[in-house]
Motif scaffolding. Structure first.
Motif, short mmCIF file in Angstrom:
data_model
loop_
_atom_site.label_atom_id
_atom_site.label_comp_id
_atom_site.label_asym_id
_atom_site.label_seq_id
_atom_site.Cartn_x
_atom_site.Cartn_y
_atom_site.Cartn_z
N VAL A 14 -117.05 73.46 36.84
CA VAL A 14 -118.07 73.16 37.39
C VAL A 14 -119.25 73.96 36.67
O VAL A 14 -119.06 75.33 36.71
CB VAL A 14 -118.22 73.20 39.04
CG1 VAL A 14 -118.02 74.60 39.47
CG2 VAL A 14 -119.57 72.73 39.72
N GLU A 85 -127.10 67.34 43.39
CA GLU A 85 -126.84 66.85 42.31
C GLU A 85 -125.45 67.25 41.75
O GLU A 85 -124.93 67.01 40.56
CB GLU A 85 -127.80 66.55 41.45
CG GLU A 85 -129.00 65.70 41.98
CD GLU A 85 -130.13 65.64 40.99
OE1 GLU A 85 -129.89 66.11 39.71
OE2 GLU A 85 -131.09 64.96 41.33
N ASP A 87 -121.92 68.58 40.39
CA ASP A 87 -120.85 67.87 40.31
C ASP A 87 -119.78 68.61 39.36
O ASP A 87 -120.45 69.32 38.68
CB ASP A 87 -121.14 66.48 39.70
CG ASP A 87 -120.01 65.55 40.13
OD1 ASP A 87 -118.71 65.97 40.63
OD2 ASP A 87 -120.04 64.21 39.79
N ARG A 93 -112.16 66.63 36.47
CA ARG A 93 -111.26 66.09 37.42
C ARG A 93 -110.35 65.28 36.63
O ARG A 93 -109.23 65.53 37.01
CB ARG A 93 -112.31 65.17 38.39
CG ARG A 93 -111.15 64.69 39.52
CD ARG A 93 -111.90 63.81 40.53
NE ARG A 93 -113.18 64.64 41.03
CZ ARG A 93 -112.93 65.46 42.19
NH1 ARG A 93 -111.83 65.53 42.68
NH2 ARG A 93 -113.84 66.12 42.78
N ARG A 123 -116.11 71.66 48.29
CA ARG A 123 -117.05 70.47 48.28
C ARG A 123 -116.14 69.34 47.25
O ARG A 123 -116.88 68.35 47.56
CB ARG A 123 -118.30 71.11 47.47
CG ARG A 123 -119.51 70.16 47.10
CD ARG A 123 -120.50 70.89 46.88
NE ARG A 123 -121.51 69.88 46.45
CZ ARG A 123 -122.88 70.42 46.33
NH1 ARG A 123 -123.40 71.52 46.21
NH2 ARG A 123 -123.96 69.69 45.82
N PHE A 124 -115.65 69.99 46.31
CA PHE A 124 -114.86 68.88 45.40
C PHE A 124 -113.50 68.67 45.63
O PHE A 124 -112.91 68.01 44.80
CB PHE A 124 -115.17 69.23 43.88
CG PHE A 124 -116.53 69.45 43.63
CD1 PHE A 124 -117.53 68.38 43.46
CD2 PHE A 124 -117.02 70.77 43.45
CE1 PHE A 124 -118.83 68.63 43.30
CE2 PHE A 124 -118.70 70.96 43.14
CZ PHE A 124 -119.36 69.95 43.01
#
Length: 223
Positions: A14, A85, A87, A93, A123-124
């Motif tokens: 990230v 925003e 990501d 991923r 968060r992810f």
């Protein structure tokens, strides 16, 4: 043969560096510290603790390192929570999932604090895919010191020569090679100005990597 993959976080999984940059420079302004872009670039890959240890010595800052770190983390946390925003980086991923499906154990070795790592992984939804999360705040010296990578390998139960590191900073690549590990340098738009030439291989997109080729990498022969 590669038996585990060790990921850096910021700039690989990230891109929180702009948020860190903003938090640091807001704090530098509060402290009255002049900071050039060139000097700031030398801190990339270092833990927040090591950054403030160096700044305290260089500028004679009032207050202890813990207090300085806390203020910077408050600024970063506010920016992180407000950024809707943010990501994972392109291909991150997909690569993590591909390695996980192939049964390759994954480790994280990041100079980020445990708090920041937790923010990102929560968060992810990354917790299910990593066996161990190692934070640079637990080590007296940051990358390019290899201690964080050697500790990640020890937790994984894998010899350094069977570990592959994915890094985007010069300090991180140097640390991985000092640890005796295979290293892929990730040169993206977010790692501009970082010297990655010590890496065994350099990619510009994580989509250039997959589990099959990673497992087959050999320290003795560059792909």
């Amino acid at each position: 043969m590669i038996q585990t993959v060790i990921f850096d976080m910021d700039g690989v999984l990230v891109d929180t560096e702009p948020l860190h940059h903003d938090a640091f420079f807001r704090h530098f302004a509060e402290l009255g510290i002049p900071m050039s872009a060139e000097e700031y670039a030398t801190f990339l890959g270092s833990s927040t603790r090591n950054v403030y240890q160096q700044l305290k010595q260089e500028f004679g800052l009032v207050g202890d390192v813990e207090t300085l770190m806390l203020r910077k983390r408050e600024l970063f946390g506010a920016a992180f929570d407000a950024d809707t925003e943010l990501d994972l980086l392109p291909g991150a991923r997909e690569l993590v999932l591909d390695l996980h499906r192939a049964g390759v154990p994954l480790q994280l070795a990041s100079s980020a604090s445990k708090e920041t790592i937790a923010r990102v992984f929560t968060r992810f939804g990354l917790y299910p895919y990593f066996d161990n999360l190692v934070s640079g705040e637990d080590f007296p010296r940051s990358k390019p010191d290899p201690a964080i990578f050697l500790h990640a390998a020890k937790l994984a139960g894998v010899a350094p020569q069977h570990c592959l590191v994915i890094e985007d900073s010069a300090n991180g690549v140097t640390a991985a090679k000092a640890a005796g590990m295979y290293c892929i340098g990730y040169r993206s738009e977010h790692s501009e100005g970082q010297d990655l030439h010590h890496a065994d291989r350099i990619v510009s997109h994580l989509g250039q990597l997959d589990a099959a080729q990673i497992v087959g990498f050999d320290q003795k022969q560059k792909p």
